[in-house]
Enzyme design. Structure first.
Site, short mmCIF file in Angstrom:
data_model
loop_
_atom_site.label_atom_id
_atom_site.label_comp_id
_atom_site.label_asym_id
_atom_site.label_seq_id
_atom_site.Cartn_x
_atom_site.Cartn_y
_atom_site.Cartn_z
N HIS A 172 -10.76 -2.04 11.48
CA HIS A 172 -9.69 -2.93 11.01
C HIS A 172 -9.53 -4.06 12.04
CE1 HIS A 172 -5.22 -3.20 9.52
NE2 HIS A 172 -6.00 -4.02 8.86
N ASP A 210 -9.78 -9.53 8.88
CA ASP A 210 -9.18 -8.20 8.64
C ASP A 210 -10.12 -7.02 8.90
OD1 ASP A 210 -6.71 -6.88 7.74
OD2 ASP A 210 -7.88 -6.19 6.03
N ARG A 242 2.79 -4.34 17.83
CA ARG A 242 4.13 -4.90 18.08
C ARG A 242 4.87 -3.97 19.01
NH1 ARG A 242 6.42 -8.41 13.86
NH2 ARG A 242 4.63 -8.94 12.58
N ARG A 295 0.84 -1.19 0.00
CA ARG A 295 0.00 0.00 0.00
C ARG A 295 0.88 1.24 0.00
NH1 ARG A 295 -1.85 0.89 4.34
NH2 ARG A 295 -1.27 -0.93 5.53
N SER A 304 -1.58 -3.38 10.43
CA SER A 304 -1.22 -4.28 9.35
C SER A 304 -0.02 -5.14 9.72
CB SER A 304 -0.89 -3.47 8.10
OG SER A 304 -2.01 -2.73 7.72
N ALA A 305 -0.09 -6.41 9.34
CA ALA A 305 1.00 -7.37 9.56
C ALA A 305 1.38 -7.52 11.03
CB ALA A 305 2.21 -7.01 8.70
N CYS A 306 0.40 -7.43 11.91
CA CYS A 306 0.64 -7.61 13.34
C CYS A 306 -0.14 -8.77 13.93
CB CYS A 306 0.32 -6.33 14.10
SG CYS A 306 1.49 -5.01 13.74
N GLY A 307 -0.70 -9.64 13.10
CA GLY A 307 -1.22 -10.89 13.66
C GLY A 307 -2.71 -11.12 13.61
N LYS A 308 -3.48 -10.35 12.84
CA LYS A 308 -4.93 -10.60 12.80
C LYS A 308 -5.26 -11.95 12.15
CE LYS A 308 -5.91 -6.76 10.73
NZ LYS A 308 -4.50 -6.31 10.79
N GLY A 349 -0.57 -20.20 18.50
CA GLY A 349 -1.58 -21.05 19.16
C GLY A 349 -1.64 -20.87 20.67
N ASN A 384 6.16 -8.45 2.11
CA ASN A 384 4.71 -8.21 2.04
C ASN A 384 4.04 -9.10 0.98
OD1 ASN A 384 2.28 -6.88 2.85
ND2 ASN A 384 2.39 -5.56 1.03
N SER A 385 4.68 -10.22 0.66
CA SER A 385 4.04 -11.14 -0.28
C SER A 385 2.79 -11.71 0.38
CB SER A 385 5.00 -12.25 -0.70
OG SER A 385 5.51 -12.93 0.42
N ARG A 386 1.79 -12.04 -0.44
CA ARG A 386 0.47 -12.37 0.13
C ARG A 386 -0.16 -13.58 -0.55
NH1 ARG A 386 -1.87 -8.63 4.21
NH2 ARG A 386 -0.16 -7.17 4.49
N LYS A 393 -9.69 -1.93 1.86
CA LYS A 393 -9.44 -0.80 2.74
C LYS A 393 -10.19 0.46 2.29
CE LYS A 393 -6.93 -3.05 5.57
NZ LYS A 393 -6.18 -4.19 5.28
N TYR A 440 -1.63 -3.34 -6.65
CA TYR A 440 -1.36 -4.16 -5.48
C TYR A 440 -2.37 -4.02 -4.34
CZ TYR A 440 1.36 -7.24 -2.66
OH TYR A 440 1.77 -8.34 -1.94
N GLY A 441 -2.84 -5.11 -3.83
CA GLY A 441 -3.57 -5.21 -2.56
C GLY A 441 -4.52 -4.06 -2.27
P1 GTP Z 1 -2.67 -7.54 7.50
O1 GTP Z 1 -3.20 -8.54 6.54
O2 GTP Z 1 -1.58 -6.71 6.94
O3 GTP Z 1 -3.73 -6.68 8.10
O4 GTP Z 1 -1.90 -8.37 8.67
P2 GTP Z 1 -2.41 -9.22 9.91
O5 GTP Z 1 -2.69 -8.31 11.06
O6 GTP Z 1 -3.47 -10.15 9.51
O7 GTP Z 1 -1.08 -10.03 10.32
P3 GTP Z 1 -0.73 -11.59 10.16
O8 GTP Z 1 -1.60 -12.46 11.00
O9 GTP Z 1 -0.65 -11.90 8.72
O10 GTP Z 1 0.73 -11.65 10.81
C1 GTP Z 1 1.80 -10.90 10.27
C2 GTP Z 1 3.12 -11.43 10.79
O11 GTP Z 1 3.12 -11.46 12.21
C3 GTP Z 1 3.43 -12.85 10.32
O12 GTP Z 1 4.75 -12.88 9.85
C4 GTP Z 1 3.29 -13.68 11.55
O13 GTP Z 1 4.15 -14.77 11.51
C5 GTP Z 1 3.57 -12.71 12.70
N1 GTP Z 1 2.79 -13.08 13.90
C6 GTP Z 1 1.44 -13.27 13.96
N2 GTP Z 1 1.05 -13.65 15.20
C7 GTP Z 1 2.18 -13.70 15.96
C8 GTP Z 1 2.42 -14.02 17.34
O14 GTP Z 1 1.53 -14.35 18.12
N3 GTP Z 1 3.73 -13.95 17.77
C9 GTP Z 1 4.74 -13.60 16.92
N4 GTP Z 1 5.98 -13.54 17.41
N5 GTP Z 1 4.54 -13.29 15.61
C10 GTP Z 1 3.28 -13.33 15.14
C1 SPV Z 2 -3.19 -4.34 5.43
O1 SPV Z 2 -2.20 -3.72 5.02
O2 SPV Z 2 -3.73 -4.08 6.54
C2 SPV Z 2 -3.74 -5.44 4.61
C3 SPV Z 2 -3.19 -5.64 3.28
O3 SPV Z 2 -4.66 -6.11 5.05
S1 SPV Z 2 -3.84 -4.58 2.08
O4 SPV Z 2 -4.94 -5.26 1.43
O5 SPV Z 2 -2.80 -4.30 1.12
O6 SPV Z 2 -4.36 -3.39 2.71
MN MN Z 3 -5.22 -5.48 7.18
#
Ligand code: GTP
Ligand code: SPV
Ligand code: MN
Length: 632
Positions: free
Chosen positions: A275, A322, A447, A95, A297-301, A541, A414-416, A255, A246-247
C-alpha cells in the site's frame, strides 16, 4: 480439462446467446476458453438479463455514461468537460472492513495464531464451508433484470512481466466506468492470456440488488448494505464481493486484487505488493531518486505523490499514488511499478494550495463520488471554501441546501475523485515502463498527533521492518470506523493483508538476502500537534524538505544522530528556509514516558495479534528498542 471448460464447449452453439441470455456486446468466442468457462458459470449463478463484454473503447464509455445519466445515477458537472458527479446510498460510503474476509482451507494460512482472548485485527478468516453457506444466500439470481458486464483488465502495463491480469464480472456500470479509469481495460489482455499460461484473477462483483427491487433504491444507487460480503480466495486467485458499489469494496482491481490477492502471489513469487505511492524527486543538482511510501488510508499518499515543492530547484514526478508492486532484479536492484492507471483520491482537503496537481488532473474525464455541487456546476467539498462566495448555493452530498458557514459537512469525509493518471501533468515518463523504476528509499508514516518526530531513519533493514510493523495512525473516514482513535496499522496494510501477517513479516525479512540491495527505511509524521492542537509542521509541499533530507541520507551524508528510536536529523540539517517559526525541539522531541508506554503497548499488540507467528527478528528488534528507551 476442468469441468467448467467442458461445460462451455458443450454449449458453444449458444455463442452470442448463452442459453436464454443474450450477449449484447462483444463475443464470447473471443475470450480465452478458461475465461469463457468462468463467465459461463457466473451467468448460470447470477442470472443476468444480458451479458456485455467490454472493449475499453471511448464509444463504450459514452454509451454507459449516457445510460447512467438517463437513469440519474450520474449527473454532469456542467462547469467542466466530461466530469460527472455520483451520489451513493448514504449506507454505502466506505470500505467495510468488518465484512472483508480471507477464505482458505487452513485458517492460519490467512491469519496469525492470536493469543487467547484476543480478537485478531490482522485480517479475518472464513472457512470454505461458511463462505459457501453465505454465498448461497446471496449469489443465486442476484443479477436478475440487470446487465452483467465482463471487464478484461491489466494491473500494470499490458504485457509487462511485472503486470497481472484480471477479469471482473459486475452488474454495476458505475463500477465499469471507474474500472476503466483505475485499470487498463482492454481486450488485448485476452491475447496475453492466450499466449501465456492463461492465469487471471477472477473478480466477481454484484450490488446484490436484483430486479424487481426488494429494497428501496436510494439515489439511483442499488446496493445491499445488510448483505455486504467481500471474500478473497488466495488459493484460487479469486475475489467475490457482494452488496456494495463503493471504492475498495467494488473496484476489485484495487485493494482486493492488487494488495490482498497479489500479496499472496508476491509471497509465492518472491516480490512485494504494498500500500505505497511511488514518486521521483530530482534535486537542484539534477540527481533523481525514486521513493516508495506507505501511509494508511487517508493519511497523505496521494498528496505526497503529487507534491509541489516549496523550495526552489526541486522537481517531483509521480509513478503511482496508492499501490506499489516491487521486485528485485537479478542485479539486486529493487524496481517498482504502479499497477493502477488512475487515482481514487480523497476529495476533502484537496485544493489549489494543498494539491494543485490533483486539481489540474481532475478538470476533465473524472467521476466524483459523494462530493457536493455548486449552483453553477462545480464540484465542492471541505477545503474549497475560498472558491465560493457567501451566497453561493451548494447542494450537499446528501442533496440538502448548503451555504458557507453551515456547520454540516457539504461533502462526505470519504468522498473521492476518480481520475485518469495519464492526465496528471507530472506523471513520470517512465510511469508505464514495463521494467518499473529503481526504488532507493521506503518510507512509513501515519497520523501521530503526539510523541512521534517529523522524520527518523531506521538503523538497518531489520529495524525498518520493525518500524513498519509498529505503524499506528489515527482512524480516518476511509473505512467504517467512527471517531478518532490511534489504531495499529502495521505496514499500512492492516486492512489489506491477504495472508498470515507473521509470515508476511517473514517475507519482508527474507528479501534482505544477497544479491538483493535493500533500500533504506524511514518513518515520517506530518501530523504532530502542539498543546493547542495546531500542526507543528506545515506539511504538503513543504514535505519536500523532509524528502530532501531523506535523499541526502540515501547518499550517505553525515546529517543524522542516533536516538533510541532511530536516526534523527542533526539539528538544522533539514532546510527550513522561508518557513518562519518552526519549533524544531518540539517537532523532534522523543518524550521518554510516551515512548516507554508506546513500545510496551506495541510489544503486547504484536504478541497478542501474531503470537507464535511473530518473527523472532522482530521480537528482538522490539526488545532492543525497549532497552534503548529504558536507558534514555
Ligand atoms: P487513500 O486514498 O485512502 O489511501 O489516502 P491517501 O493516503 O492517498 O491520503 P490523501 O493524500 O488523500 O490525504 C488524505 C487527507 O490527509 C487529506 O484530507 C489531506 O488534506 C490530508 N493530508 C495529506 N498530506 C498532509 C500533510 O502533509 N499535512 C497535513 N496536515 N494533512 C495532510
Ligand atoms: C484506501 O482506503 O486506502 C483507498 C480507498 O485507497 S479504497 O479504494 O476505497 O480502498
Ligand atoms: Mn489507499
Amino acid at each position: 480439462m476442468d469441468e467448467e471448460v467442458q461445460f462451455v464447449e458443450h454449449r458453444e452453439v449458444f455463442i452470442e446467446h448463452y442459453g436464454e441470455v443474450p450477449i449484447v456486446k462483444g463475443s464470447f468466442n473471443d475470450m480465452p476458453k478458461n475465461v469463457q468457462a468462468w463467465v459461463a458459470s457466473k451467468i448460470d449463478l447470477c442470472k443476468p438479463r444480458g451479458v456485455y463484454i467490454c472493449d475499453g473503447s471511448q464509444e463504450e464509455a459514452e454509451t454507459i455514461i449516457h445510460k447512467l445519466e438517463e437513469r440519474g445515477t450520474l449527473h454532469k458537472l456542467k462547469a467542466y468537460e466530461n466530469n460527472y458527479i455520483c451520489k451513493t446510498d448514504p449506507k454505502d460510503v466506505a470500505r467495510v472492513e468488518g465484512l472483508t474476509y480471507i477464505v482458505s482451507h487452513n485458517k492460519h494460512d490467512s491469519v496469525p495464531h492470536v493469543r487467547p482472548n484476543t480478537k485478531g485485527i490482522l485480517a479475518q478468516w472464513m472457512s470454505y464451508a461458511e463462505a459457501e453457506k453465505l454465498n448461497m444466500d446471496r449469489w443465486p439470481g442476484c443479477m436478475a433484470g440487470r446487465m452483467m458486464y465482463v471487464i478484461p483488465f491489466s494491473m500494470g502495463p499490458v504485457g509487462s512481466p511485472l503486470s497481472k491480469i484480471g477479469v471482473q464480472v459486475t452488474d454495476s456500470n458505475y463500477v465499469l466506468l471507474c474500472m476503466r479509469i483505475m485499470t487498463r481495460v482492454t481486450p488485448k489482455v485476452w491475447d496475453v492470456l492466450k499466449k501465456g499460461k492463461g492465469d487471471f484473477v477472477k473478480c466477481l462483483h454484484s450490488m446484490g440488488s436484483p430486479r424487481p427491487n426488494q429494497r428501496k433504491v436510494i439515489n439511483h444507487w442499488p446496493c445491499n448494505p445488510d448483505k455486504v460480503l467481500i471474500l478473497h480466495y488466495p488459493e484460487e486467485r479469486k475475489v467475490t464481493s457482494f452488496g456494495s458499489g463503493y471504492g475498495g469494496n467494488s473496484l476489485l482491481g484495487k485493494k482486493c486484487f492488487a494488495l490482498r490477492i497479489a500479496g499472496v502471489i508476491a509471497r509465492d513469487e518472491g516480490w512485494l505488493a504494498e500500500h505505497m505511492l511511488i514518486m521521483s524527486v530530482t534535486n537542484p543538482k539534477g540527481q533523481e531518486k525514486f521513493i516508495a511510501a506507505a501511509f494508511p488510508s487517508a493519511c497523505g499518499k496521494t498528496n505526497m505523490a503529487l507534491l509541489t515543492p516549496t523550495i526552489p530547484g526541486y522537481k517531483v514526478q509521480c509513478i503511482g499514488d496508492d499501490i506499489a508492486w516491487m521486485r528485485f532484479e537479478e542485479n539486486g536492484e529493487l524496481r517498482g511499478i504502479n499497477p493502477e492507471a488512475g487515482f481514487f483520491g480523497v476529495a476533502p482537503g484537496t485544493n489549489e494550495k494543498t494539491n494543485p496537481i490533483a486539481v489540474q488532473t481532475f478538470q476533465s474525464n473524472s467521476i466524483f463520488t459523494n462530493v457536493a455541487e455548486t449552483e453553477d456546476g462545480h464540484f465542492f467539498w471541505e477545503g474549497m471554501e475560498d472558491k465560493i462566495s457567501d451566497d453561493t448555493e451548494v447542494v450537499t452530498w446528501l442533496g440538502g441546501k448548503w451555504k458557507k458557514g453551515n456547520p454540516e459537512k457539504a461533502a462526505h469525509p470519504n468522498s473521492r475523485f476518480c481520475t485518469p493518471a495519464g492526465q496528471c501533468p507530472i506523471m513520470h515518463p517512465m510511469w508505464e515502463d514495463p521494467k518499473g523504476v529503481p526504488i532507493s528509499a521506503i518510507i512509513f508514516g501515519g497520523r501521530r498527533p503526539e510523541g512521534v518526530p517529523l522524520v527518523l531513519e531506521a538503523f538497518d533493514w531489520k529495524h525498518g521492518v520493525m518500524l513498519g510493523a509498529q505503524l499506528k495512525s489515527e482512524t480516518t473516514a476511509a473505512a467504517e470506523f467512527k471517531g478518532k482513535k490511534i489504531m495499529h496499522d502495521p505496514m499500512a496494510m492492516r486492512p489489506f493483508i491477504g495472508y498470515n501477517f507473521g509470515k508476511y513479516l517473514d517475507h519482508w525479512l527474507e528479501v534482505e538476502k544477497p544479491p538483493h540491495k535493500v533500500p533504506k527505511i524511514f518513518h515520517v509524521n506530518w501530523f504532530r500537534v502542539d498543546s493547542t492542537g495546531k500542526f507543528l509542521w506545515p506539511g504538503f509541499g513543504d514535505n519536500i524538505r523532509v524528502l530532501d533530507w531523506i535523499m541526502r541520507r540515501v547518499d550517505g551524508e553525515d546529517i543524522a544522530v542516533e536516538s533510541p528510536i532511530g536516526l534523527l536529523p542533526k539539528k538544522g540539517s533539514i532546510n527550513l528556509d522561508g518557513l518562519g517559526e518552526i519549533n524544531w525541539d518540539e517537532l523532534f522531541s522523543i518524550p521518554k514516558d510516551y515512548w516507554l508506554a508506546d513500545i510496551k503497548e506495541t510489544m503486547k499488540f504484536l504478541d497478542d495479534q501474531t503470537g507464535e507467528d511473530l518473527p523472532q527478528v522482530v521480537r528482538d528488534e522490539l526488545q532492543k528498542q525497549a532497552d534503548r528507551i529504558n536507558a534514555m
